[in-house]
Design a protein around this motif. Structure first.
Motif, PDB file in Angstrom:
ATOM      1  N   GLN A   1       0.839  -1.180   0.000  1.00 45.32           N
ATOM      2  CA  GLN A   1       0.000   0.000   0.000  1.00 45.32           C
ATOM      3  C   GLN A   1       0.882   1.241   0.000  1.00 45.32           C
ATOM      4  OE1 GLN A   1      -2.560   0.285   3.387  1.00 45.32           O
ATOM      5  NE2 GLN A   1      -3.587   2.128   2.664  1.00 45.32           N
ATOM      6  N   VAL A   2       0.562   2.171  -0.913  1.00 47.13           N
ATOM      7  CA  VAL A   2       1.346   3.394  -1.010  1.00 47.13           C
ATOM      8  C   VAL A   2       0.883   4.384   0.046  1.00 47.13           C
ATOM      9  CG1 VAL A   2       1.906   5.362  -2.474  1.00 47.13           C
ATOM     10  CG2 VAL A   2       1.721   3.070  -3.471  1.00 47.13           C
ATOM     11  N   LYS A   3       1.865   5.001   0.677  1.00 43.87           N
ATOM     12  CA  LYS A   3       1.548   6.013   1.674  1.00 43.87           C
ATOM     13  C   LYS A   3       2.565   7.137   1.564  1.00 43.87           C
ATOM     14  CE  LYS A   3       0.157   6.405   6.509  1.00 43.87           C
ATOM     15  NZ  LYS A   3       0.046   5.694   7.813  1.00 43.87           N
ATOM     16  N   LEU A   4       2.067   8.366   1.489  1.00 45.55           N
ATOM     17  CA  LEU A   4       2.911   9.557   1.516  1.00 45.55           C
ATOM     18  C   LEU A   4       2.578  10.316   2.791  1.00 45.55           C
ATOM     19  CD1 LEU A   4       2.515  10.832  -2.186  1.00 45.55           C
ATOM     20  CD2 LEU A   4       4.195   9.244  -1.279  1.00 45.55           C
ATOM     21  N   VAL A   5       3.603  10.660   3.537  1.00 46.21           N
ATOM     22  CA  VAL A   5       3.384  11.350   4.809  1.00 46.21           C
ATOM     23  C   VAL A   5       4.183  12.639   4.816  1.00 46.21           C
ATOM     24  CG1 VAL A   5       3.585  11.214   7.303  1.00 46.21           C
ATOM     25  CG2 VAL A   5       2.987   9.170   5.996  1.00 46.21           C
ATOM     26  N   GLU A   6       3.467  13.755   4.957  1.00 45.29           N
ATOM     27  CA  GLU A   6       4.110  15.064   5.045  1.00 45.29           C
ATOM     28  C   GLU A   6       4.397  15.410   6.505  1.00 45.29           C
ATOM     29  OE1 GLU A   6       0.763  15.567   1.863  1.00 45.29           O
ATOM     30  OE2 GLU A   6       0.930  14.781   3.900  1.00 45.29           O
ATOM     31  N   SER A   7       5.432  16.195   6.694  1.00 39.54           N
ATOM     32  CA  SER A   7       5.758  16.713   8.019  1.00 39.54           C
ATOM     33  C   SER A   7       6.439  18.059   7.853  1.00 39.54           C
ATOM     34  CB  SER A   7       6.644  15.744   8.790  1.00 39.54           C
ATOM     35  OG  SER A   7       7.873  15.542   8.121  1.00 39.54           O
ATOM     36  N   GLY A   8       6.501  18.810   8.945  1.00 37.93           N
ATOM     37  CA  GLY A   8       7.243  20.066   8.931  1.00 37.93           C
ATOM     38  C   GLY A   8       6.402  21.317   8.848  1.00 37.93           C
ATOM     39  N   GLY A   9       5.091  21.165   8.712  1.00 36.50           N
ATOM     40  CA  GLY A   9       4.252  22.353   8.683  1.00 36.50           C
ATOM     41  C   GLY A   9       4.204  23.019  10.047  1.00 36.50           C
ATOM     42  N   GLY A  10       3.583  24.181  10.084  1.00 37.22           N
ATOM     43  CA  GLY A  10       3.458  24.901  11.341  1.00 37.22           C
ATOM     44  C   GLY A  10       3.164  26.355  11.113  1.00 37.22           C
ATOM     45  N   SER A  11       3.380  27.148  12.136  1.00 41.13           N
ATOM     46  CA  SER A  11       3.126  28.580  12.081  1.00 41.13           C
ATOM     47  C   SER A  11       4.434  29.338  12.136  1.00 41.13           C
ATOM     48  CB  SER A  11       2.234  28.992  13.255  1.00 41.13           C
ATOM     49  OG  SER A  11       0.982  28.355  13.185  1.00 41.13           O
ATOM     50  N   VAL A  12       4.524  30.376  11.336  1.00 34.81           N
ATOM     51  CA  VAL A  12       5.740  31.169  11.276  1.00 34.81           C
ATOM     52  C   VAL A  12       5.360  32.606  10.942  1.00 34.81           C
ATOM     53  CG1 VAL A  12       6.134  30.688   8.833  1.00 34.81           C
ATOM     54  CG2 VAL A  12       8.086  31.215  10.310  1.00 34.81           C
ATOM     55  N   GLN A  13       6.206  33.534  11.317  1.00 33.43           N
ATOM     56  CA  GLN A  13       5.967  34.924  10.966  1.00 33.43           C
ATOM     57  C   GLN A  13       6.474  35.208   9.564  1.00 33.43           C
ATOM     58  OE1 GLN A  13       7.636  37.328  14.168  1.00 33.43           O
ATOM     59  NE2 GLN A  13       5.600  37.460  15.089  1.00 33.43           N
ATOM     60  N   ALA A  14       5.925  36.234   8.970  1.00 32.89           N
ATOM     61  CA  ALA A  14       6.347  36.627   7.631  1.00 32.89           C
ATOM     62  C   ALA A  14       7.857  36.851   7.605  1.00 32.89           C
ATOM     63  CB  ALA A  14       5.621  37.899   7.204  1.00 32.89           C
ATOM     64  N   GLY A  15       8.453  36.380   6.537  1.00 37.96           N
ATOM     65  CA  GLY A  15       9.903  36.460   6.410  1.00 37.96           C
ATOM     66  C   GLY A  15      10.630  35.230   6.916  1.00 37.96           C
ATOM     67  N   GLY A  16       9.907  34.372   7.606  1.00 33.57           N
ATOM     68  CA  GLY A  16      10.517  33.170   8.163  1.00 33.57           C
ATOM     69  C   GLY A  16      10.617  32.033   7.167  1.00 33.57           C
ATOM     70  N   SER A  17      11.073  30.906   7.669  1.00 33.20           N
ATOM     71  CA  SER A  17      11.297  29.726   6.832  1.00 33.20           C
ATOM     72  C   SER A  17      10.697  28.481   7.468  1.00 33.20           C
ATOM     73  CB  SER A  17      12.797  29.495   6.625  1.00 33.20           C
ATOM     74  OG  SER A  17      13.407  30.588   5.970  1.00 33.20           O
ATOM     75  N   LEU A  18      10.326  27.559   6.624  1.00 35.19           N
ATOM     76  CA  LEU A  18       9.885  26.232   7.056  1.00 35.19           C
ATOM     77  C   LEU A  18      10.405  25.216   6.058  1.00 35.19           C
ATOM     78  CD1 LEU A  18       6.128  26.706   8.093  1.00 35.19           C
ATOM     79  CD2 LEU A  18       8.020  26.109   9.615  1.00 35.19           C
ATOM     80  N   THR A  19      10.601  24.005   6.539  1.00 31.98           N
ATOM     81  CA  THR A  19      11.000  22.911   5.665  1.00 31.98           C
ATOM     82  C   THR A  19       9.971  21.791   5.770  1.00 31.98           C
ATOM     83  OG1 THR A  19      13.338  23.421   6.011  1.00 31.98           O
ATOM     84  CG2 THR A  19      12.805  21.259   5.091  1.00 31.98           C
ATOM     85  N   LEU A  20       9.369  21.458   4.654  1.00 33.75           N
ATOM     86  CA  LEU A  20       8.422  20.356   4.597  1.00 33.75           C
ATOM     87  C   LEU A  20       9.125  19.106   4.081  1.00 33.75           C
ATOM     88  CD1 LEU A  20       5.275  22.055   3.023  1.00 33.75           C
ATOM     89  CD2 LEU A  20       5.996  21.977   5.414  1.00 33.75           C
ATOM     90  N   SER A  21       8.747  17.981   4.626  1.00 37.61           N
ATOM     91  CA  SER A  21       9.276  16.704   4.160  1.00 37.61           C
ATOM     92  C   SER A  21       8.129  15.780   3.779  1.00 37.61           C
ATOM     93  CB  SER A  21      10.119  16.040   5.240  1.00 37.61           C
ATOM     94  OG  SER A  21      11.271  16.800   5.523  1.00 37.61           O
ATOM     95  N   CYS A  22       8.392  14.935   2.822  1.00 34.81           N
ATOM     96  CA  CYS A  22       7.420  13.933   2.379  1.00 34.81           C
ATOM     97  C   CYS A  22       8.145  12.602   2.308  1.00 34.81           C
ATOM     98  CB  CYS A  22       6.851  14.304   1.022  1.00 34.81           C
ATOM     99  SG  CYS A  22       5.740  13.055   0.320  1.00 34.81           S
ATOM    100  N   THR A  23       7.706  11.666   3.107  1.00 35.54           N
ATOM    101  CA  THR A  23       8.316  10.346   3.129  1.00 35.54           C
ATOM    102  C   THR A  23       7.346   9.328   2.548  1.00 35.54           C
ATOM    103  OG1 THR A  23       9.647  10.897   5.055  1.00 35.54           O
ATOM    104  CG2 THR A  23       9.361   8.561   4.558  1.00 35.54           C
ATOM    105  N   ALA A  24       7.848   8.525   1.620  1.00 38.05           N
ATOM    106  CA  ALA A  24       6.994   7.551   0.955  1.00 38.05           C
ATOM    107  C   ALA A  24       7.259   6.146   1.465  1.00 38.05           C
ATOM    108  CB  ALA A  24       7.235   7.592  -0.553  1.00 38.05           C
ATOM    109  N   SER A  25       6.213   5.384   1.564  1.00 40.01           N
ATOM    110  CA  SER A  25       6.338   3.955   1.834  1.00 40.01           C
ATOM    111  C   SER A  25       5.500   3.214   0.804  1.00 40.01           C
ATOM    112  CB  SER A  25       5.878   3.614   3.250  1.00 40.01           C
ATOM    113  OG  SER A  25       4.538   4.003   3.453  1.00 40.01           O
ATOM    114  N   GLY A  26       5.967   2.051   0.391  1.00 41.94           N
ATOM    115  CA  GLY A  26       5.273   1.319  -0.653  1.00 41.94           C
ATOM    116  C   GLY A  26       5.400   1.962  -2.015  1.00 41.94           C
TER     117      GLY A  26
END
Length: 128
Positions: A1-26
């Motif tokens: 079974q294919v599964k994609l899982v995102e992580s790394g979201g959240g709240s940040v102030q303007a001008g800031g940075s975030l890193t999202l990740s996507c890990t796949a299984s199957g």
């Protein structure tokens, strides 16, 4: 079974940075198309960035120069580095992938479970 899982979201102030990740299984990203889409309330689904199986990269016009997509085939993980965030970047971000070499989804809604594989999404909120 294919599964994609995102992580790394959240709240940040303007001008800031975030890193999202996507890990796949199957599922293996190597040689296949994958990417990131986002959808904000009242707005259509928008391509953020995609990477083809040949390594080709596309960015949506609104994120060019600020976001960077990358992929680690050894870890079967894709990353979206987001810099200089602004309130217009607020949305749910989805990882998507297809078995073909290019991800070319165009639709008003995301995710679209009839098109490729999608994660459940991760919320990004940017405050001014």
């Amino acid at each position: 079974q294919v599964k994609l899982v995102e992580s790394g979201g959240g709240s940040v102030q303007a001008g800031g940075s975030l890193t999202l990740s996507c890990t796949a299984s199957g599922f293996t990203f190597d040689g296949r198309g994958m990417g990131w889409y986002r959808q904000a309330p009242g707005h259509e689904c928008e391509l953020v960035s995609s990477m083809g199986g040949d390594g080709s990269i596309r960015y949506g016009d609104s994120v060019k120069g600020r976001f960077t997509i990358s992929q680690d085939n050894a870890k079967n993980t894709a990353t979206l580095q987001m810099n200089s965030l602004n309130p217009d970047d607020t949305a749910v971000y989805y990882c998507a992938a297809v078995t073909g070499p290019q991800l070319n989804y165009i639709g008003s809604e995301c995710p679209n479970w009839d098109f490729g594989y999608w994660g459940q999404g991760t919320q990004v909120t940017v405050s001014s």
